[in-house]
Design an enzyme around this catalytic site. Structure first.
Site, short mmCIF file in Angstrom:
data_model
loop_
_atom_site.label_atom_id
_atom_site.label_comp_id
_atom_site.label_asym_id
_atom_site.label_seq_id
_atom_site.Cartn_x
_atom_site.Cartn_y
_atom_site.Cartn_z
N GLU A 1 0.80 -1.22 0.00
CA GLU A 1 0.00 0.00 0.00
C GLU A 1 0.84 1.27 0.00
O GLU A 1 0.29 2.36 -0.22
CB GLU A 1 -0.91 0.01 1.23
CG GLU A 1 -1.97 -1.08 1.22
CD GLU A 1 -2.76 -1.12 2.51
OE1 GLU A 1 -4.00 -1.19 2.44
OE2 GLU A 1 -2.14 -1.11 3.60
N ASP B 1 -12.28 -4.82 -3.24
CA ASP B 1 -13.26 -5.90 -3.34
C ASP B 1 -14.59 -5.37 -2.82
O ASP B 1 -14.66 -4.24 -2.31
CB ASP B 1 -12.80 -7.12 -2.53
CG ASP B 1 -12.66 -6.79 -1.04
OD1 ASP B 1 -13.69 -6.87 -0.33
OD2 ASP B 1 -11.55 -6.45 -0.60
#
Length: 227
Positions: free
Chosen positions: A13, A195
């Protein structure tokens, strides 16, 4: 000149933005990895906390105590809860809260006497402007972000978070907001959807983890340039 803390849970990230600005690793023995870089006149401390609320809270407190950061930006990926969210959409935090603290009213009854923590309005406005001007960001929205120590894929958990007003879910933001509130340090949570927090989440997460992380990096880089 400001000191800005940028915190993510996982290396994926944060690696891209660290490399892009040429941040250098600092010596922080027996603690989190921290890199120091500059954007304009500002010093930026990048940190990778590890996954979960306790790791994130401890890392945020370390950035405040050891480095004296003036604000903290948490970036990374999240599961989409709101029905109109899609993978790679960006969510700019309004309020953050725990979806697994039950009952949440205990946080209101006892210190810190509130169960939700509000992102800094100035940082959020900068983030909105950046998202509007960033070609890579096709869709973004403001919204409340839910945090909990679990990967959300069960329908009942998703329904609970939606009932509580969360538009997306992750595992660190509320803990970071909680720590920043206690220390009176402005904060912002920026997340990109990897997601949709349902039965397809494990497969979708694997497919979009890297892309969603890079998307968050684009946004936070723009924020750092604008501060």
């Amino acid at each position: 000149m400001a000191k800005i803390g940028v915190l993510s849970a996982m290396p994926v990230e944060i690696e891209s933005i660290i490399q892009k600005c040429g941040a250098k690793p600092l010596s922080t023995p027996h603690f989190y990895k921290v890199w120091e870089g500059t954007y304009g006149n500002n010093t930026v401390l990048f940190a990778c906390s590890g996954i979960g609320k306790v790791n994130a809270a401890a890392c945020a407190q370390h950035l405040i105590d050891a480095f004296g950061v003036d604000c903290i930006i948490n970036m990374g990926i999240a599961g989409g809860i709101a029905k109109d969210l899609h993978t790679l959409d960006v969510v700019i935090g309004n309020e953050v809260f725990y979806h697994d603290f039950n009952p949440a009213s205990l946080l209101e009854k006892y210190y810190p006497f509130q169960a939700r923590f509000t992102c800094d309005a100035r940082l959020a406005e900068i983030a909105r402007n950046v998202c509007t001007a960033t070609p890579e960001v096709e869709c973004f929205r403001m919204g409340d972000i839910a945090s909990g120590d679990c990967f959300v894929e069960a329908g009942e958990t998703k329904a609970l978070i939606r009932e509580l007003g969360g538009v997306c879910c992750e595992m660190e933001g509320a803990a970071i907001g909680h720590v920043c509130f206690l220390n009176e340090v402005p904060f912002l949570i920026v997340r990109t959807i990897s997601d949709l927090a349902d039965e397809t989440a494990p497969i979708t997460y694997e497919e979009f983890e890297q892309k969603a992380s890079v998307q968050s990096n684009h946004v936070v880089e723009g924020i750092l340039k604008a501060i």
